[in-house]
Design a protein around this motif. Structure first.
Motif, PDB file in Angstrom:
ATOM      1  N   ARG A  91       0.820  -1.224   0.000  1.00  0.00           N
ATOM      2  CA  ARG A  91       0.000   0.000   0.000  1.00  0.00           C
ATOM      3  C   ARG A  91       0.848   1.266   0.000  1.00  0.00           C
ATOM      4  N   GLY A  92       2.142   1.129   0.231  1.00  0.00           N
ATOM      5  CA  GLY A  92       3.015   2.294   0.319  1.00  0.00           C
ATOM      6  C   GLY A  92       2.992   2.956   1.684  1.00  0.00           C
ATOM      7  N   ASP A  93       2.530   2.226   2.700  1.00  0.00           N
ATOM      8  CA  ASP A  93       2.509   2.748   4.067  1.00  0.00           C
ATOM      9  C   ASP A  93       3.902   2.664   4.679  1.00  0.00           C
ATOM     10  N   LEU A  94       4.140   3.538   5.626  1.00  0.00           N
ATOM     11  CA  LEU A  94       5.387   3.510   6.372  1.00  0.00           C
ATOM     12  C   LEU A  94       5.401   2.291   7.283  1.00  0.00           C
ATOM     13  N   VAL A  95       6.526   1.603   7.362  1.00  0.00           N
ATOM     14  CA  VAL A  95       6.730   0.516   8.327  1.00  0.00           C
ATOM     15  C   VAL A  95       7.846   0.966   9.258  1.00  0.00           C
ATOM     16  N   VAL A  96       7.535   0.989  10.571  1.00  0.00           N
ATOM     17  CA  VAL A  96       8.517   1.397  11.577  1.00  0.00           C
ATOM     18  C   VAL A  96       8.793   0.203  12.477  1.00  0.00           C
ATOM     19  N   TRP A  97      10.060  -0.101  12.658  1.00  0.00           N
ATOM     20  CA  TRP A  97      10.503  -1.203  13.512  1.00  0.00           C
ATOM     21  C   TRP A  97      10.992  -0.616  14.828  1.00  0.00           C
ATOM     22  N   VAL A  98      10.417  -1.069  15.930  1.00  0.00           N
ATOM     23  CA  VAL A  98      10.792  -0.587  17.250  1.00  0.00           C
ATOM     24  C   VAL A  98      11.419  -1.752  18.015  1.00  0.00           C
ATOM     25  N   LEU A  99      12.585  -1.507  18.601  1.00  0.00           N
ATOM     26  CA  LEU A  99      13.282  -2.533  19.371  1.00  0.00           C
ATOM     27  C   LEU A  99      13.553  -2.010  20.775  1.00  0.00           C
ATOM     28  N   HIS A 100      13.281  -2.862  21.765  1.00  0.00           N
ATOM     29  CA  HIS A 100      13.548  -2.478  23.153  1.00  0.00           C
ATOM     30  C   HIS A 100      15.001  -2.769  23.487  1.00  0.00           C
ATOM     31  N   THR A 101      15.627  -1.822  24.164  1.00  0.00           N
ATOM     32  CA  THR A 101      17.032  -1.959  24.496  1.00  0.00           C
ATOM     33  C   THR A 101      17.292  -1.503  25.929  1.00  0.00           C
ATOM     34  N   GLU A 102      18.170  -2.213  26.596  1.00  0.00           N
ATOM     35  CA  GLU A 102      18.591  -1.870  27.963  1.00  0.00           C
ATOM     36  C   GLU A 102      20.112  -1.952  28.025  1.00  0.00           C
ATOM     37  N   PRO A 103      20.778  -0.918  27.495  1.00  0.00           N
ATOM     38  CA  PRO A 103      22.240  -0.935  27.429  1.00  0.00           C
ATOM     39  C   PRO A 103      22.887  -1.093  28.805  1.00  0.00           C
ATOM     40  N   GLY A 104      23.950  -1.883  28.834  1.00  0.00           N
ATOM     41  CA  GLY A 104      24.747  -2.038  30.039  1.00  0.00           C
ATOM     42  C   GLY A 104      24.176  -2.962  31.091  1.00  0.00           C
ATOM     43  N   THR A 105      23.056  -3.631  30.801  1.00  0.00           N
ATOM     44  CA  THR A 105      22.439  -4.497  31.811  1.00  0.00           C
ATOM     45  C   THR A 105      22.995  -5.913  31.798  1.00  0.00           C
ATOM     46  N   GLY A 106      23.557  -6.323  30.666  1.00  0.00           N
ATOM     47  CA  GLY A 106      24.052  -7.689  30.560  1.00  0.00           C
ATOM     48  C   GLY A 106      22.964  -8.724  30.379  1.00  0.00           C
ATOM     49  N   ASP A 107      21.707  -8.287  30.188  1.00  0.00           N
ATOM     50  CA  ASP A 107      20.641  -9.259  29.942  1.00  0.00           C
ATOM     51  C   ASP A 107      20.293  -9.286  28.451  1.00  0.00           C
ATOM     52  N   VAL A 108      19.242 -10.002  28.087  1.00  0.00           N
ATOM     53  CA  VAL A 108      18.910 -10.223  26.677  1.00  0.00           C
ATOM     54  C   VAL A 108      18.538  -8.953  25.920  1.00  0.00           C
ATOM     55  N   PHE A 109      18.265  -7.861  26.643  1.00  0.00           N
ATOM     56  CA  PHE A 109      17.939  -6.593  25.989  1.00  0.00           C
ATOM     57  C   PHE A 109      19.145  -5.660  25.885  1.00  0.00           C
ATOM     58  N   ASP A 110      20.289  -6.138  26.336  1.00  0.00           N
ATOM     59  CA  ASP A 110      21.525  -5.374  26.212  1.00  0.00           C
ATOM     60  C   ASP A 110      22.033  -5.553  24.780  1.00  0.00           C
ATOM     61  N   PRO A 111      22.133  -4.463  24.009  1.00  0.00           N
ATOM     62  CA  PRO A 111      22.560  -4.597  22.612  1.00  0.00           C
ATOM     63  C   PRO A 111      23.923  -5.257  22.444  1.00  0.00           C
ATOM     64  N   ALA A 112      24.748  -5.202  23.476  1.00  0.00           N
ATOM     65  CA  ALA A 112      26.084  -5.804  23.378  1.00  0.00           C
ATOM     66  C   ALA A 112      26.019  -7.317  23.182  1.00  0.00           C
ATOM     67  N   LEU A 113      24.907  -7.945  23.573  1.00  0.00           N
ATOM     68  CA  LEU A 113      24.781  -9.400  23.435  1.00  0.00           C
ATOM     69  C   LEU A 113      24.283  -9.833  22.052  1.00  0.00           C
ATOM     70  N   GLY A 114      23.798  -8.891  21.240  1.00  0.00           N
ATOM     71  CA  GLY A 114      23.411  -9.203  19.866  1.00  0.00           C
ATOM     72  C   GLY A 114      21.986  -9.695  19.657  1.00  0.00           C
ATOM     73  N   HIS A 115      21.155  -9.651  20.692  1.00  0.00           N
ATOM     74  CA  HIS A 115      19.780 -10.135  20.538  1.00  0.00           C
ATOM     75  C   HIS A 115      18.783  -9.024  20.232  1.00  0.00           C
ATOM     76  N   VAL A 116      19.212  -7.780  20.277  1.00  0.00           N
ATOM     77  CA  VAL A 116      18.326  -6.649  19.993  1.00  0.00           C
ATOM     78  C   VAL A 116      18.299  -6.454  18.477  1.00  0.00           C
ATOM     79  N   ARG A 117      17.527  -7.325  17.838  1.00  0.00           N
ATOM     80  CA  ARG A 117      17.348  -7.317  16.376  1.00  0.00           C
ATOM     81  C   ARG A 117      16.049  -8.052  16.094  1.00  0.00           C
ATOM     82  N   PRO A 118      15.431  -7.787  14.940  1.00  0.00           N
ATOM     83  CA  PRO A 118      14.181  -8.489  14.641  1.00  0.00           C
ATOM     84  C   PRO A 118      14.353 -10.002  14.693  1.00  0.00           C
ATOM     85  N   ILE A 119      13.295 -10.679  15.110  1.00  0.00           N
ATOM     86  CA  ILE A 119      13.290 -12.139  15.123  1.00  0.00           C
ATOM     87  C   ILE A 119      13.587 -12.648  13.722  1.00  0.00           C
ATOM     88  N   ASP A 120      14.353 -13.725  13.646  1.00  0.00           N
ATOM     89  CA  ASP A 120      14.661 -14.329  12.348  1.00  0.00           C
ATOM     90  C   ASP A 120      13.387 -14.513  11.547  1.00  0.00           C
TER      91      ASP A 120
END
Length: 194
Positions: free
Chosen positions: A42-71
């Motif tokens: 339709r030509g609509d905008l698609v916006v991808w939002v990702l939750h991030t918790e930098p420096g926490t060392g958990d799954v939402f810490d971008p340093a671990l590489g899981h803050v990306r769309p699901i395969d």
């Protein structure tokens, strides 16, 4: 009316948590993919939002590489990817500015967790004056323990507890809270014709 599909937190971080085994909608990637394909057509905008918790060392810490769309999901060239640190997709991001720049008046909400980030974003979007479409069957959530439940229980213990709020109850409560107040509830089929 200009519309935007907002895909909230459909990210690998959630699949790394033990409670993923109890997710309400294990087929969320397929549902979101259908919405994305229809929005792009339709030509609509698609916006991808990702939750991030930098420096926490958990799954939402971008340093671990899981803050990306699901395969199976991938932003196309030019589609904005917004990183948030709050429950809703507006407070800690430039989402409102993006939508304004593209002349968006309607937001279509999909993502993970139905009652948390998705519902909160829908409420804020409504308060900001957007028409909101909440695609419940393109959201997912997990059972929620009672506020007085002991911490550190296994998923099996959480699921066996009669005070645990199940995913069907969570989803129904979200629809009751949003419908006619903050959003129109829709299905993937209604929005895609398939």
């Amino acid at each position: 009316m200009n519309s935007a599909l907002v895909v909230i937190d459909v990210q690998e971080s959630f699949r790394r948590r033990p409670n993923w085994a109890a997710v309400s909608n294990p087929g969320i990637v397929g549902k979101v993919s259908r919405l994305v394909d229809a929005a792009r057509t339709r030509g609509d905008l698609v916006v991808w939002v990702l939750h991030t918790e930098p420096g926490t060392g958990d799954v939402f810490d971008p340093a671990l590489g899981h803050v990306r769309p699901i395969d199976g999901l991938s932003p196309a060239d030019g589609e904005p990817v917004v990183l948030k640190t709050s429950h809703n997709a507006f407070t800690t991001t430039n989402l409102q500015q993006l939508l304004t720049r593209h002349g968006v008046r309607e937001v279509v909400i999909s993502g993970i967790r139905t009652e948390q980030c998705c519902e909160t974003t829908a409420r804020v979007a409504s308060d900001l004056g957007y028409d909101v479409v909440f695609v419940t069957d393109a959201t997912a959530t997990h059972p929620i323990e009672h506020r007085n439940a002991p911490s550190g229980r296994s998923l099996e213990e959480v699921l066996a507890d009669p005070l645990t709020l199940g995913t069907a109850e969570i989803t129904a409560r979200t629809e009751y809270a949003l419908a006619g107040r903050f959003a129109r509830i829709a299905t993937v089929e209604e929005l895609t014709g398939s």
